[in-house]
Design an enzyme around this catalytic site. Structure first.
Site, short mmCIF file in Angstrom:
data_model
loop_
_atom_site.label_atom_id
_atom_site.label_comp_id
_atom_site.label_asym_id
_atom_site.label_seq_id
_atom_site.Cartn_x
_atom_site.Cartn_y
_atom_site.Cartn_z
N CYS A 131 0.83 -1.21 0.00
CA CYS A 131 0.00 0.00 0.00
C CYS A 131 0.86 1.25 0.00
CB CYS A 131 -0.94 0.00 1.21
SG CYS A 131 -1.99 1.45 1.33
N CYS A 134 -0.50 4.07 2.17
CA CYS A 134 -0.24 3.88 3.60
C CYS A 134 1.20 4.21 3.96
CB CYS A 134 -0.52 2.44 4.01
SG CYS A 134 -2.11 1.79 3.49
N ASP A 135 2.15 3.79 3.13
CA ASP A 135 3.56 3.78 3.53
C ASP A 135 4.48 4.66 2.69
OD1 ASP A 135 2.90 1.88 5.48
OD2 ASP A 135 3.13 0.24 4.07
#
Length: 307
Positions: A131, A134-135
């Protein structure tokens, strides 16, 4: 007879449990073996509202679980083995027991397809991710690699250019499967380079720093090259965790449960939230929102069908 049984944990399941518990429905949550869902495997979360300081995925899931339990939700760490959906008396069988419920909320999520190469599992959450949203921010001014050739891979790669100094896209073919517009954007971007006709052979790293490189192999020549990437993003698709429901509920061509805008499935009294029915956003906050909606709709359904 339970009022509500929630199948699956994660942000959707725990939020559904919180809302159902606050409605005095005494929900039973069958979490399965992956407690907290996929989010519990994420090392650091910075984009969940209300937490200006980042926190670990397991920490966030633990807080959500405790909040639901505070209002009366009961967690059962049992694996569901079969379901029989019959309006008014839905039956759920686990590896330990059997439950009957007036309403069911499904929040079993989805699982990212992985590469099954050395180092992938070892460094998952410490340089290996599924992701970019997300990261990605953790890789500012660092080099990263993305695996895949579809729209998802191009989206991940383009998003990562906001932070990374360079993005390699590794694809086993010599042409992309992505839509034309996504191909053009990726091919023209000055920060993106392509490793055509190549596959990942190994994720390199150490216990202190995490991922330090990605070993790729060219399929035609069998030659090997090490990319000095500090992050590897796998974008080869997700598989919804719907094996239990494929012949019980309507699903789309990819296997995701079909719901209306109020989280109703094709069976009255059965609702779904989170990634098991959302293959577009796949975020903790959107999963929590659909979990909330599913629980509120379950409460209405029970009230409308009270004896």
């Amino acid at each position: 007879m339970e009022q509500v049984v929630i199948i699956g944990g994660g942000p959707a399941g725990y939020t559904a449990a919180l809302y159902a518990a606050r409605a005095n429905l005494s929900p039973v949550v069958l979490t399965g073996s992956t407690i907290g869902g996929q989010l519990s495997l994420t090392s650091e979360i910075e984009n969940f509202p209300g937490f200006p300081e980042s926190l670990g995925g397991m920490d966030l899931m633990d807080r959500m679980r405790q909040q639901a339990e505070r209002f009366g939700a009961e967690m059962k760490y049992e694996e569901v083995t079969s379901v029989a959906f019959e309006p008014g008396a839905h039956r759920i069988t686990t590896d330990r027991s059997e439950y009957t419920a007036k309403a069911v909320v499904i929040s079993t999520g989805s699982s990212p397809r992985l590469l099954d190469v050395p180092g992938e599992e070892r460094f998952f959450g410490r340089g290996v991710s599924t992701c970019a949203t997300c990261d990605g921010a953790f890789y500012r001014d660092r080099k990263v690699a993305v695996v895949g050739g579809g729209d998802s891979a191009m989206e991940e790669g383009l998003f990562l250019t906001r932070f990374a100094s360079h993005v390699w896209i590794i694809h086993r073919r010599h042409e992309l499967r992505a839509s034309q517009i996504m191909q053009e954007r990726a091919l023209k971007h000055p920060k993106i380079g392509f490793q055509w006709g190549s596959v990942v052979d190994e994720v390199l790293g150490d216990e202190t720093t995490g991922v330090t490189g990605v070993r790729v192999r060219e399929l035609e020549s069998d030659g090997v090259r090490d990319l000095d990437a500090e992050g590897l993003f796998i974008a080869i698709g997700h598989t919804p965790n719907t094996d239990l429901f494929n012949d019980k509920l309507e699903v789309d061509e990819q296997g995701y449960i079909l719901t209306d805008r109020r989280q109703h499935t094709s069976v009255p009294g059965v609702f779904a939230g989170g990634d098991v029915q959302d293959h577009v956003y796949r975020q903790a906050v959107t999963a929590a929102g659909t979990g909330c909606a599913a629980a509120m709709e379950a409460e209405k359904y029970i009230a409308e069908n009270a004896d």
